[in-house]
Design a protein around this motif. Structure first.
Motif, PDB file in Angstrom:
ATOM      1  N   ARG A  42       0.828  -1.203   0.000  1.00 52.60           N
ATOM      2  CA  ARG A  42       0.000   0.000   0.000  1.00 52.60           C
ATOM      3  C   ARG A  42       0.869   1.262   0.000  1.00 52.60           C
ATOM      4  O   ARG A  42       0.557   2.242  -0.685  1.00 52.60           O
ATOM      5  N   ARG A  52       2.176   1.761  -3.526  1.00 48.79           N
ATOM      6  CA  ARG A  52       1.181   2.342  -4.423  1.00 48.79           C
ATOM      7  C   ARG A  52       1.012   3.836  -4.155  1.00 48.79           C
ATOM      8  O   ARG A  52       0.762   4.618  -5.069  1.00 48.79           O
ATOM      9  N   ARG A  53       1.136   4.208  -2.877  1.00 48.54           N
ATOM     10  CA  ARG A  53       1.021   5.626  -2.536  1.00 48.54           C
ATOM     11  C   ARG A  53       2.156   6.416  -3.183  1.00 48.54           C
ATOM     12  O   ARG A  53       1.975   7.564  -3.580  1.00 48.54           O
ATOM     13  N   ARG A  76       1.245   6.975  -6.873  1.00 52.37           N
ATOM     14  CA  ARG A  76       0.066   7.779  -7.102  1.00 52.37           C
ATOM     15  C   ARG A  76       0.470   9.245  -7.299  1.00 52.37           C
ATOM     16  O   ARG A  76       1.306   9.756  -6.570  1.00 52.37           O
ATOM     17  N   THR A  88       0.857  13.084  -6.937  1.00 48.63           N
ATOM     18  CA  THR A  88       0.747  13.916  -5.744  1.00 48.63           C
ATOM     19  C   THR A  88      -0.320  14.995  -5.937  1.00 48.63           C
ATOM     20  O   THR A  88      -0.808  15.220  -7.045  1.00 48.63           O
ATOM     21  N   ARG A 137      -1.669  16.815  -9.403  1.00 50.28           N
ATOM     22  CA  ARG A 137      -3.070  16.927  -9.796  1.00 50.28           C
ATOM     23  C   ARG A 137      -3.470  18.383 -10.020  1.00 50.28           C
ATOM     24  O   ARG A 137      -4.228  18.701 -10.935  1.00 50.28           O
ATOM     25  N   ARG A 185       8.497  13.575 -12.104  1.00 50.36           N
ATOM     26  CA  ARG A 185       7.955  12.211 -12.100  1.00 50.36           C
ATOM     27  C   ARG A 185       8.830  11.275 -12.920  1.00 50.36           C
ATOM     28  O   ARG A 185       9.070  10.133 -12.531  1.00 50.36           O
ATOM     29  N   SER A 226      -3.824   7.390 -13.299  1.00 51.33           N
ATOM     30  CA  SER A 226      -3.221   6.383 -12.434  1.00 51.33           C
ATOM     31  C   SER A 226      -4.239   5.284 -12.169  1.00 51.33           C
ATOM     32  O   SER A 226      -5.453   5.505 -12.319  1.00 51.33           O
ATOM     33  N   GLU A 269      -8.157   5.597 -10.918  1.00 47.53           N
ATOM     34  CA  GLU A 269      -8.658   6.969 -11.067  1.00 47.53           C
ATOM     35  C   GLU A 269      -9.966   6.972 -11.845  1.00 47.53           C
ATOM     36  O   GLU A 269     -10.115   6.290 -12.858  1.00 47.53           O
ATOM     37  N   PHE A 327      -1.637   2.754 -15.360  1.00 44.22           N
ATOM     38  CA  PHE A 327      -1.135   4.080 -15.706  1.00 44.22           C
ATOM     39  C   PHE A 327      -1.403   4.326 -17.195  1.00 44.22           C
ATOM     40  O   PHE A 327      -1.081   3.493 -18.035  1.00 44.22           O
TER      41      PHE A 327
END
Length: 868
Positions: free
Chosen positions: A546, A549-550, A553, A555, A559, A581, A732, A735, A792
């Motif tokens: 987890r 995955r964070r 993802r 940020t 976004r 990234r 991602s 989403e 993705f």
């Protein structure tokens, strides 16, 4: 001749530092707390200074003796000079993320225990002391401050459990702040002779704490931001951290009316949390070593200077004062015991904080030593001209006696209590791990020793003796090994993941030494690596995955940049986010390869093949997620990806080249002049790499549009104009692209990736070449289902109004969509769609976009691949 003035002060400080340097080895030799020895030494120094003044044979030291007895530092100076340093370093040395799991326990000990101790000591003394209740409570607040230095020092020396040390140090961070806040309220009541309003006092207390936390965190982050912008100057960065605690403390304490101690602690915790990812590793290491030295000097001097005041504070002590000291000491012990044994179980029962074992509780109660801050607060009362002589005498004697009781009784016996409770021993799991590692490690040591002894020409007899002893130890460890029985598979997997996450953090710190890598990127990677450690520790494999995955993802900053790009067509923020990234994914990819090797070469011999296979599966999933995210970007920005990888490798090579020259200089194979010349050449090439790479965010959009079947037949000039309205969207996994029942405002053209919608109990997938939302918009209906990204993806976001105009101007687009939908209804294109989706999953976006067709949210329902 007598030394006087500033020279006398400096001479006195120099002599005290000599004394401090002698006390440390003595404390280690006699297994006594340094704090206890410092207190005794301070009392002796005070007595010796008085003797020097009375003796005619030592006239040359009379100035220094007078300085020691009447040192030109009052209680306010004590707190202002020493407290920011002690608090900031205490916060800097704490592992913030581990302390976060104990925050409820720490707050209970730091705030609730102080309030309870103040009340209980005050109420116990009130009936027998002859003083008012406010004065007794004032004394209670003074002696409620605990000194962690002696306790933590003992714990480290005997190897006590790290959690116990963390709890004690965490408590001390806010303990002083709570006690000083209560002390200030009560002292104001004593000096002004007014009553205390409980509601106002509580409100002032909460505002003081809350405001101080906000100011401390804000200024801590500001200091880190400035450090990142000073151009990598080690001296400048370290100097900023030296100024920070005093700025925060004085700003809050003198100007804003908040707690200076809390603000300083908050600033220190902020630097501790984000410092490793902001400062270069070598700077961070030097900074911590410098602060440890500063706090050693400050802590030792403040304790010596405060202890030298003990004889003055105890002047006029009576037998009844001794009784009062005993009453206060017993009340303080009972209050602390009541909080620890009465309230900590409630926190554990409600799962607010992890349970604290009984041996820990006993040690925490007995380890509540008092020290220099208590003496400084008592001195502040005795120096206050508005406090009556009787009250000052009462406070000075009882508080000083209380400190001496805790130091001479609790401080001298705490070590033996920890040993009696066996808190210095390893847990069964660590003990089993010790045998396992030593059994393997000593075997390797024997082999390396044998090879080196052959190379250096040691005799066979000497080799046999030494290597035989090492092999015998290895055999004993293997025979005592209970690793397979002490740990279950789940525990071993968790242990392996924690080790791997720590290894990743170490690799990232090593890479961070390379000049030119983005600080923001490294901060993100290091923070998420620490999150993986915490996740694995708390939730095992699930927590580790987890946290991973964070990391992948997008940020909040990404976004927001994407929203600005989509709605306002402001491209620069998204461009910088994409560059970061790219760098983050490439570095994470390189590190993941190293972790796989580390797993097989180092952990597999320790944990066994079965556990290695399980952990390898987790790491393999990590690799696939990274490859998926990176490949989506590489397909469309291949040139930038190659340039970035080349730059990173070049930077690594330059660092290795510099280290090689350092080694040659250390081995005296080159001169210092040649070393400087070679290093200047490395620096010149490194500076050339500092030129930013150019990143064209909208590169190739027009060519990608032409690849979509729906746009065949549309003139190139029209597609060229359409690109000006199009924005990029990087999706991602998980989403939401379109929500069920919502009006279609954006058409998403899939360049790469997969999306899915669930309609009428069937899952429908969208692959490369598909247009999401086109049919629904043409039919004038809202989305029939919620569309989510499965991986993705790289999408082109076309405003619905612009797409509607395109349909109006070029009906061929709508006919193409309808024809393809009809063919799909006849079952002629399902294989083509599935082939296109599969190719999109493997990254071949060109083939997918040529063979894929346009499907909208309300297109005919096609079963998911593999569902039959």
């Amino acid at each position: 001749m007598m030394v006087t003035g500033l020279a006398a002060v400096l001479l006195a400080l120099a002599l005290l530092l000599v004394l401090v340097s002698l006390i440390q080895p003595l404390a280690r030799r006699f297994e006594v707390s340094e704090t206890v020895l410092l207190a005794l030494a301070g009392i002796l120094v005070g007595g010796l200074a008085a003797f020097v003044l009375r003796s005619s044979a030592t006239e040359m030291f009379d100035g220094a003796a007078e300085t020691l007895l009447d040192f030109p530092i009052n209680s306010e100076a004590f707190l202002l000079i020493f407290l920011p340093v002690l608090v900031f370093q205490g916060a800097l040395a704490i592992d913030v993320r581990r302390l976060a799991h104990e925050v409820a326990t720490v707050l209970l000990l730091a705030v609730v225990a102080v309030v309870v101790s103040t009340a209980m000591i005050g109420l116990a003394l009130y009936p027998v002391s002859g003083q008012s209740l406010v004065v007794c409570l004032l004394l209670g607040s003074i002696v409620a401050t605990t000194d962690p230095s002696a306790v933590a020092g003992i714990f480290r020396e005997i190897g006590a459990a790290t959690r116990l040390t963390r709890l004690v140090e965490g408590e001390a961070l806010l303990n002083d702040a709570a006690a000083i806040a209560i002390f200030s309220i009560l002292l104001a009541a004593v000096t002004s002779h007014h009553q205390i309003h409980l509601g106002d006092a509580i409100l002032d207390f909460v505002l003081s704490f809350g405001g101080a936390m906000i100011v401390g965190v804000a200024l801590g982050r500001l200091a880190l931001l400035i450090s990142a912008g000073v151009g990598g100057s080690q001296a400048a960065e370290v100097t900023l951290t030296l100024a920070l605690p005093y700025i925060v403390y004085i700003l809050c304490d003198e100007l804003l009316g908040f707690s200076g101690v809390v603000a300083t602690a908050a600033a220190g915790l902020t630097v501790s949390a984000y410092g490793p990812s902001t400062f270069r590793p070598q700077v961070w290491r030097f900074l911590n070593e410098l602060w440890e030295q500063l706090v050693f000097w400050a802590g030792s001097l403040v304790f010596l200077l405060a202890s030298m005041l003990v004889p003055r504070l105890l002047i006029g002590m009576t037998r009844w004062d001794c009784v009062l000291i005993v009453i206060a000491s017993v009340a303080g012990l009972l209050a602390r015991g009541g909080v620890v044994f009465g309230m900590l179980p409630l926190l554990a029962a409600t799962k607010i904080s992890p349970p604290v074992p009984t041996p820990f509780k006993i040690t925490m109660v007995w380890g509540g030593l008092r020290g220099a801050i208590t003496l400084a607060l008592a001195l502040a009362v005795t120096e206050n001209q508005r406090v009556s002589t009787q009250v000052a005498h009462f406070i000075g004697i009882i508080a000083t006696g209380f400190v001496l009781v805790t130091l001479l009784l609790n401080g001298t016996t705490l070590r033996y209590l920890v040993l009696f409770l066996k808190l210095d021993q390893l847990s069964p799991i660590d003990q089993a791990m010790r045998h396992q590692i030593l059994g393997i490690g000593l075997g390797q040591v024997a082999e390396r020793t044998h090879a080196l002894s052959d190379e250096l020409g040691f005799s066979a007899a000497t080799q046999k003796t030494i290597i035989g002893h090492i092999e015998h130890r290895a055999q004993e460890e293997r025979e005592a090994n209970t690793f397979d029985t002490a740990l279950g598979d789940r525990q071993r997997v968790t242990l392996a993941l924690i080790t791997i996450a720590n290894r990743e953090r170490s690799l990232l710190l090593d890479l961070f030494r390379i000049q030119g890598l983005s600080r923001r990127v490294m901060e993100t990677l290091l923070r998420t690596a620490e999150g993986m450690v915490d996740g694995a520790r708390l939730e095992g494999r699930f927590g580790y995955v987890r946290a991973l995955r964070r990391r992948l993802r997008p940020t909040l900053r990404f976004r927001l940049a994407q929203m600005l790009h989509h709605r306002l067509h402001i491209d620069q923020p998204l461009m910088y986010c994409m560059m970061e990234r790219f760098e983050m994914l490439i570095i994470a990819h390189l590190v993941s390869l190293s972790l796989m090797r580390f797993m097989h070469e180092r952990l597999e011999p320790t944990l066994g093949t079965r556990i290695s296979e399980i952990v390898s599966e987790v790491l393999g999933r990590q690799r696939r997620m990274l490859d998926d995210a990176l490949e989506t970007l590489r397909l469309h920005y291949h040139g930038y990806s190659e340039a970035l990888e080349s730059r990173i490798l070049h930077q690594i090579a330059l660092r290795l080249e510099g280290e090689e020259y350092d080694t040659l200089l250390t081995e005296n194979l080159i001169s210092e002049e040649l070393h400087r010349e070679l290093y200047r050449d490395v620096e010149r090439r490194r500076r050339r790499l500092e030129t930013p790479l150019r990143f064209d965010l909208k590169s190739g959009i027009e060519q990608r549009l032409r690849a979509f079947p729906a746009f065949r037949g549309v003139p190139d000039a029209v597609l060229h104009d359409l690109t000006k309205s199009i924005s990029l969207h990087f999706a991602s996994p998980g989403e939401v692209l379109l929500k069920r029942g919502r009006k279609i405002r954006t058409i998403y053209a899939i360049v790469a990736g997969l999306a899915e919608v669930h309609v009428a109990e069937q899952d429908i997938q969208f692959g490369a070449g598909d247009l999401i939302g086109a049919s629904a918009m043409m039919n004038g209906v809202p989305a029939r289902g919620t569309v989510r990204s499965l991986q993705f993806g790289h999408l082109l976001a076309i405003p619905a109004a612009r797409f509607q105009q395109l349909l109006k101007d070029y009906p061929i687009v709508q006919r193409t969509i309808d024809e393809r939908a009809a063919e799909r209804r006849d079952g002629q294109l399902s294989a083509v769609l599935l082939a296109g989706s599969a190719q999109a999953g493997t990254g071949d976006w060109r083939k997918a976009s040529q063979e894929g067709i346009e499907l909208a949210v309300d297109r005919p329902q096609i079963p998911r691949k593999g569902s039959g």
